[in-house]
Design an enzyme around this catalytic site. Sequence first.
Site, PDB file in Angstrom:
ATOM      1  N   HIS A 154      24.777  38.052  20.050  1.00 24.67           N
ATOM      2  CA  HIS A 154      25.338  38.928  19.027  1.00 24.67           C
ATOM      3  C   HIS A 154      25.125  40.388  19.417  1.00 24.67           C
ATOM      4  O   HIS A 154      24.045  40.776  19.832  1.00 24.67           O
ATOM      5  CB  HIS A 154      24.652  38.626  17.695  1.00 24.67           C
ATOM      6  N   GLU A 160      26.311  33.780  19.813  1.00 28.56           N
ATOM      7  CA  GLU A 160      26.058  34.780  18.788  1.00 28.56           C
ATOM      8  C   GLU A 160      24.630  34.750  18.227  1.00 28.56           C
ATOM      9  O   GLU A 160      23.880  35.716  18.322  1.00 28.56           O
ATOM     10  CB  GLU A 160      27.042  34.596  17.625  1.00 28.56           C
ATOM     11  N   SER A 194      30.726  42.104  13.579  1.00 30.73           N
ATOM     12  CA  SER A 194      29.874  41.363  12.658  1.00 30.73           C
ATOM     13  C   SER A 194      30.386  41.579  11.228  1.00 30.73           C
ATOM     14  O   SER A 194      31.547  41.294  10.944  1.00 30.73           O
ATOM     15  CB  SER A 194      28.418  41.786  12.836  1.00 30.73           C
TER      16      SER A 194
END
Length: 505
Positions: A415, A324, A194
């Site tokens: 995610h 995600e 990320s």
Amino acid sequence: MTQPSISPDYLEITTAAGAVRGCWREGSAAFLGIPFAEPPVGALRFAAPVPHRPWEGVRDALEFGATPQRVGPEEVTIIPEPSVAGDSTLNVNVFTPSPGQTQDRGLPVLVWIHGGGYFAGSPASPWYDGSAFNRDGVVTVSVSYRLGFDGFGWIADAPHNRGVLDWILALEWVRDNIAAFGGDPSRVTIAGQSAGGGAALTLLTVPRAQELFERVISLSGVPTEMTLEQAEATGRRLAWLGGVESSRAALATLPEQRVLELQAQLSHLGQEGDPILNIASVLNDGLAFAPVVDGMLIPRGTADAMRAGQGSGKALMLGTTDHEFNMMLAGAGAHLPAEPDPALLTRLGVSTETAGMYAADRPGLDSAQLLGQFVTDSMFRAPALRVAEARAGSTAPTWMYRFAWRSPVTGEAGHCLDVPFFFDLIDAERVTAIAGSEPPASLAADVHGAAVSFIRTGQPGWMPWDAGTHQIRVYDLPTTDIDDGYADVRPLQAAPSALTPQPRS
């Protein structure tokens, strides 16, 4: 090289600043919270990081060091990332199977930069433990760095990109000290997920950092293209909200908690109950605080720098999960048409032609699912493809992957789901919350094994993306290799994305 002092439970290593005491843990050793810089408080707040002064005696490195994150992890992150109180927030954790230089050449090194949107996160997560990498012959280092306004906010008389300077000083600490822990300073791979993946991409194009690492792995990393003008507008806005001038001295009069409250105001995304406004805010406003293209430390945007050849001699492995940020639209169905409507995408700035094509290529999705996939594709998957394309012609290869395994908990490859597989820690705390009670060990072996191979040899095990067929690896049950696995997001190359954050009004 001074040999380590070893006892049944503890061992001591001498660093450039002094001796540290770590502990044995089932065949490898952990040294936690070693400071690489002076605490960034008092006169050093909002300053460039300063290497930690030497200490006398032996410093305990048995517990995680202080973190800049000051809130509970359940408030901001899927990954358990504890906050630890204290001022000495610039520290590293070292996990090693081979303390002391016992061979002619040390082991390869992984340096991990945590995510959290540049405002949250912590290296003290059980998901970032280096034990599995140690088992496979890789020394692992995790890094703490300044977050939010302290790390990335614009101040008239302060250095820009203080958080980036923290990463660089941590890498310099690795260069100067990792041999004492059994690592080879010439074989360093930086990696992150990320915002940490974005950090790795940023460092790949920072001239000052080039001699500090050999390879890069970016998991769900978005290269943030915040301009100096955008950063200044946001920084001046925060100072105005705080009732002070935008100077180090004036801002230092604001208590830390007040600065955190102000940055939270500026980081607010969207409006409850209106998913279109929420998505538009995420895509068009992006992050309030992130690395800034300042013309000095970061001379140009990531993709532009790559096209100009910066970092072209370093191998890169990058990829995303398939879904995600689809969870952004969870529960939004009541506010949207039941049937997928391409007009929803045009409200986000997508052309009518692209919106129609995008919806037609994704049959079977309702409106919430369509918008959720659009967020994932435009914020993560299309930018990953841009990075790969920007590196076309590089002297070192680029490898791409997709993490496609759908969790039985969410039904998606969301995610952060790939992180415990990357570290081969699928039995760690809170993994079951996102991966179910039986995360597949074979998938962890695939993901982690490819990372180890890349760190050790520069070859993860499939054809490079730029070798002609645009081959990518798809992590699933089973894992497969396919050609041009990001072709479906090419129409979004000109769509809105979080790559261009705007100043907060």
